[in-house]
Design an enzyme around this catalytic site. Sequence first.
Site, PDB file in Angstrom:
ATOM      1  CE  LYS A  16      -2.167  -0.720   3.935  1.00 26.21           C
ATOM      2  NZ  LYS A  16      -1.581  -2.012   4.337  1.00 26.21           N
ATOM      3  NE  ARG A  89      -4.605  -1.027   9.334  1.00 27.84           N
ATOM      4  CZ  ARG A  89      -3.410  -0.608   8.877  1.00 27.84           C
ATOM      5  NH1 ARG A  89      -3.288   0.556   8.295  1.00 27.84           N
ATOM      6  NH2 ARG A  89      -2.379  -1.375   9.010  1.00 27.84           N
ATOM      7  NE  ARG A 123       6.900  -3.356   5.652  1.00 31.14           N
ATOM      8  CZ  ARG A 123       5.595  -3.109   5.706  1.00 31.14           C
ATOM      9  NH1 ARG A 123       4.941  -2.725   4.637  1.00 31.14           N
ATOM     10  NH2 ARG A 123       4.932  -3.281   6.827  1.00 31.14           N
ATOM     11  NE  ARG A 166       6.247  -0.805   9.994  1.00 28.41           N
ATOM     12  CZ  ARG A 166       5.111  -0.767   9.301  1.00 28.41           C
ATOM     13  NH1 ARG A 166       5.068  -0.102   8.163  1.00 28.41           N
ATOM     14  NH2 ARG A 166       4.039  -1.379   9.724  1.00 28.41           N
ATOM     15  NE  ARG A 177       1.620  -5.187  10.789  1.00 26.64           N
ATOM     16  CZ  ARG A 177       2.734  -5.019  10.063  1.00 26.64           C
ATOM     17  NH1 ARG A 177       3.872  -5.567  10.458  1.00 26.64           N
ATOM     18  NH2 ARG A 177       2.693  -4.325   8.961  1.00 26.64           N
TER      19      ARG A 177
HETATM   20  P1  ADP Z   1       0.676  -2.168   7.661  1.00 29.63           P
HETATM   21  O1  ADP Z   1      -0.431  -1.882   6.678  1.00 29.63           O
HETATM   22  O2  ADP Z   1       1.876  -2.681   6.991  1.00 29.63           O
HETATM   23  O3  ADP Z   1       0.212  -2.986   8.839  1.00 29.63           O
HETATM   24  P2  ADP Z   1       0.687   0.626   8.647  1.00 29.63           P
HETATM   25  O4  ADP Z   1       1.935   1.435   8.576  1.00 29.63           O
HETATM   26  O5  ADP Z   1      -0.450   1.030   7.754  1.00 29.63           O
HETATM   27  O6  ADP Z   1       1.188  -0.843   8.348  1.00 29.63           O
HETATM   28  O7  ADP Z   1       0.146   0.566  10.148  1.00 29.63           O
HETATM   29  C1  ADP Z   1       1.000   0.217  11.221  1.00 29.63           C
HETATM   30  C2  ADP Z   1       0.242   0.153  12.526  1.00 29.63           C
HETATM   31  O8  ADP Z   1      -0.338   1.442  12.837  1.00 29.63           O
HETATM   32  C3  ADP Z   1      -0.937  -0.826  12.558  1.00 29.63           C
HETATM   33  O9  ADP Z   1      -0.533  -2.138  12.870  1.00 29.63           O
HETATM   34  C4  ADP Z   1      -1.799  -0.194  13.662  1.00 29.63           C
HETATM   35  O10 ADP Z   1      -1.306  -0.493  14.955  1.00 29.63           O
HETATM   36  C5  ADP Z   1      -1.611   1.298  13.441  1.00 29.63           C
HETATM   37  N1  ADP Z   1      -2.631   1.836  12.500  1.00 29.63           N
HETATM   38  C6  ADP Z   1      -2.408   2.417  11.279  1.00 29.63           C
HETATM   39  N2  ADP Z   1      -3.554   2.799  10.679  1.00 29.63           N
HETATM   40  C7  ADP Z   1      -4.557   2.453  11.547  1.00 29.63           C
HETATM   41  C8  ADP Z   1      -5.983   2.563  11.513  1.00 29.63           C
HETATM   42  N3  ADP Z   1      -6.632   3.115  10.447  1.00 29.63           N
HETATM   43  N4  ADP Z   1      -6.678   2.084  12.579  1.00 29.63           N
HETATM   44  C9  ADP Z   1      -6.066   1.542  13.646  1.00 29.63           C
HETATM   45  N5  ADP Z   1      -4.726   1.393  13.739  1.00 29.63           N
HETATM   46  C10 ADP Z   1      -3.961   1.840  12.708  1.00 29.63           C
END
Ligand code: ADP
Length: 222
Positions: A16, A89, A123, A166, A177
Amino acid sequence: MFVRLRYRVGAPGVGKGTFAKKISPHYGIPIMSTGDLVRNEISSGSALGAKIKAINDSGNLVGDDIIVEMAEGAMKSVKGGFILDGFPRTIAQAEAAEGFTKLDLVVNLMLPQEVLVEKTVNRRVCNDCGEGFNLANIVRDGMDMPALLPAVPGVCDKCGGDLVQRSDDTEEIVNNRLRVYDDETKPLVEFYRSRNLLTDFKIVKGIADLDRLIAAIDARTN
Ligand code: ADP
């Protein structure tokens, strides 16, 4: 073409963020990534950051109220269109977002589950500028995703910063996740399909699918 707003949904590791960084200059619109907002809040050392660090480290989702407030604030500061990366999300977030914004298109980026794990644990991101790389070479079953390697191992091509994994990209956390994604985020696919906003996009070549992705977006928004 004027693109007001788009949203990409997809499991962790699907790319993404990587695709968002490439299509942002193409359309001339910024990215609003809630993952970046969460990480910035944590590194700012604020009380809120301390509260959400443990949630983020475990691979669970930060509470809807906190995220919705962060996302709404960030969107208000941008004039014109933008790409949403990782928000909403959950169904609750999507319903809240309908109160303050209108989406043009939702792109569902798709990859098989075992590839998501392999891509995510391999990654690497730049500690300084956030540029992404990937050590996994996935060339099988019709997929052709060569590794995205830096010219010098461990060093960012763009700014010379250190490349790191990360803290939530370890295999155990990634599996959590993905479970959270299946339970909380996947229902958004049908939510947006029923609103006729969804476009499914199967990834086969990784970032080399960029032109095909842009064509798929243009076909739905022109
Ligand atoms: P990925 O899609 O690779 O899991 P992100 O960088 O989008 O990584 O998100 C990392 C973390 O940030 C998630 O695991 C969550 O803890 C938090 N997070 C990000 N966006 C949201 C969201 N819309 N709602 C709740 N938690 C979020």
